[in-house]
Write a protein that holds these residues in place. Structure first.
Motif, PDB file in Angstrom:
ATOM      1  N   ILE A 189      75.978 -79.775   9.743  1.00 54.40           N
ATOM      2  CA  ILE A 189      76.365 -79.655  10.519  1.00 54.40           C
ATOM      3  C   ILE A 189      77.193 -80.782  10.638  1.00 54.40           C
ATOM      4  CG2 ILE A 189      77.488 -80.098  13.258  1.00 54.40           C
ATOM      5  CD1 ILE A 189      75.000 -78.329  13.690  1.00 54.40           C
ATOM      6  N   LEU A 192      79.417 -80.766   7.208  1.00 56.88           N
ATOM      7  CA  LEU A 192      80.844 -79.661   7.350  1.00 56.88           C
ATOM      8  C   LEU A 192      81.696 -80.484   8.213  1.00 56.88           C
ATOM      9  CD1 LEU A 192      79.363 -76.571   8.436  1.00 56.88           C
ATOM     10  CD2 LEU A 192      80.286 -76.799   6.363  1.00 56.88           C
ATOM     11  N   GLN A 193      81.296 -81.576   9.421  1.00 54.96           N
ATOM     12  CA  GLN A 193      82.584 -82.287   9.835  1.00 54.96           C
ATOM     13  C   GLN A 193      83.021 -83.378   9.647  1.00 54.96           C
ATOM     14  OE1 GLN A 193      83.797 -82.104  12.778  1.00 54.96           O
ATOM     15  NE2 GLN A 193      84.815 -83.554  12.264  1.00 54.96           N
ATOM     16  N   THR A 196      85.567 -81.676   6.860  1.00 54.02           N
ATOM     17  CA  THR A 196      86.762 -80.798   7.475  1.00 54.02           C
ATOM     18  C   THR A 196      87.829 -82.207   7.559  1.00 54.02           C
ATOM     19  OG1 THR A 196      85.447 -79.491   8.266  1.00 54.02           O
ATOM     20  CG2 THR A 196      87.338 -80.204   9.454  1.00 54.02           C
ATOM     21  N   LEU A 214      78.560 -69.781   8.467  1.00 52.09           N
ATOM     22  CA  LEU A 214      78.744 -70.915   9.123  1.00 52.09           C
ATOM     23  C   LEU A 214      80.428 -70.708   8.096  1.00 52.09           C
ATOM     24  CD1 LEU A 214      76.108 -73.103   7.362  1.00 52.09           C
ATOM     25  CD2 LEU A 214      77.523 -73.062   9.649  1.00 52.09           C
ATOM     26  N   ASN A 217      83.308 -69.840  10.614  1.00 49.66           N
ATOM     27  CA  ASN A 217      83.896 -70.831  11.367  1.00 49.66           C
ATOM     28  C   ASN A 217      84.254 -71.828  11.516  1.00 49.66           C
ATOM     29  OD1 ASN A 217      82.765 -69.414  13.794  1.00 49.66           O
ATOM     30  ND2 ASN A 217      81.261 -68.902  12.766  1.00 49.66           N
ATOM     31  N   HIS A 218      84.222 -72.212  10.154  1.00 54.10           N
ATOM     32  CA  HIS A 218      84.597 -73.543   9.192  1.00 54.10           C
ATOM     33  C   HIS A 218      85.118 -74.080   8.329  1.00 54.10           C
ATOM     34  CE1 HIS A 218      80.352 -74.353  11.617  1.00 54.10           C
ATOM     35  NE2 HIS A 218      81.479 -75.618  11.874  1.00 54.10           N
ATOM     36  N   ARG A 261      84.319 -66.722  19.568  1.00 54.16           N
ATOM     37  CA  ARG A 261      84.084 -67.328  17.965  1.00 54.16           C
ATOM     38  C   ARG A 261      83.169 -65.434  17.217  1.00 54.16           C
ATOM     39  NH1 ARG A 261      80.667 -72.261  17.511  1.00 54.16           N
ATOM     40  NH2 ARG A 261      81.036 -71.970  15.483  1.00 54.16           N
TER      41      ARG A 261
END
Length: 273
Positions: A189, A192-193, A196, A214, A217-218, A261
């Motif tokens: 997580i 991924l942040q 982003t 993943l 949603n990302h 989601r």
């Protein structure tokens, strides 16, 4: 703590374009265009060509035919030193080549930028990454003393240093081959942040992963490969349909909506009597 990544994000043409690219019976008729900024995930089964495509995008392999343009310029026209300023590339993880302290290894990402550890801003960027990736406690250890997940986060940190907009205003592209391999949920997580945030700063992020949820949603966009050919590119919800997943992975799935989601789950199996 949020890593500040200020960068001019004016509208620009496609950051990279591949036209009629073929490579050694691994990639076939690749025609793609990827916009400046955004976070694109490469998806596909093992052997579909994801790693080969990433290596090609990094400029480490040359297509047998076709054209690859990075920032409207043929990638073959870039001197290697200039290419290293334009993009960073994380290949699939391999064991540390030699015993080197973690901090010094991460600082190798400064080398293409011509920056030393005497630079205060460079140290600030590295220290932020150490905190974000939960590897500050590892800095006194050698890389060959790390677990697989720890080593993966160290590799990610080194890659992000090279492409940091704070240190490298010429950076435009970050390529990562299976960056989430070996990471637990918390660290997945966080990575991924960070990716982003990097894409929101104006740098294009392209990463291969295996987790379709993943991606769903990302990712701002996905590119789906099968046997070296592009099956689909675009919004994840439009590309990752039940029919397409069946075509590419030969697996029956269902799409479930939870709190606004979508999630992909394997289809319910018939109950044996």
């Amino acid at each position: 703590m949020h890593i500040s990544m200020d960068k001019n994000t004016m509208n620009k043409p496609a950051i990279l374009t591949l036209v009629d690219v073929n490579y050694q019976q691994r990639l076939f008729d690749i025609n793609i265009s990827i916009d400046d900024g955004g976070c694109l995930f490469l998806l596909g089964p093992n052997g579909s060509g994801k790693s080969t495509l990433l290596a090609l995008l990094a400029g480490h392999t040359q297509a047998c035919d076709g054209e690859y343009r990075l920032a409207e310029r043929s990638v073959t026209d870039y001197p290697i030193a200039e290419l290293a300023l334009q993009r960073a590339w994380l290949p699939q993880a391999s064991p540390p080549p030699f015993a080197i302290p973690v901090y010094q290894f991460i600082a190798l990402g400064l080398h293409p930028l011509g920056i030393s550890l005497e630079d205060e801003q460079a140290c600030q960027v590295i220290n932020q990454l150490l905190s974000r990736l939960d590897i500050a406690k590892l800095v006194e250890r050698n890389c060959d003393q790390l677990s697989g997940g720890e080593w993966q986060r160290v590799l990610i940190a080194r890659t992000l240093v090279q492409v940091s907009p704070i240190l490298n205003p010429q950076s435009i592209l970050c390529l990562l081959d299976e960056p989430l391999t070996g990471l637990d949920l918390k660290h997945q997580i966080e990575v991924l942040q960070i990716l982003t945030e990097l894409s929101e700063s104006g740098i294009t992020v392209i990463a291969s992963i295996h987790d379709l949820n993943l991606a769903l949603n990302h990712a701002s966009e996905v590119l789906l490969l099968k046997a070296g050919r592009v099956v689909g590119q675009g919004d994840a919800a439009q590309v990752l349909t039940v029919d397409t997943i069946k075509q590419v992975y030969d697996v029956d799935t269902e799409l479930l909506a939870v709190n606004g989601r979508q999630f992909i789950v394997s289809a319910a199996l018939p109950v044996s009597v």
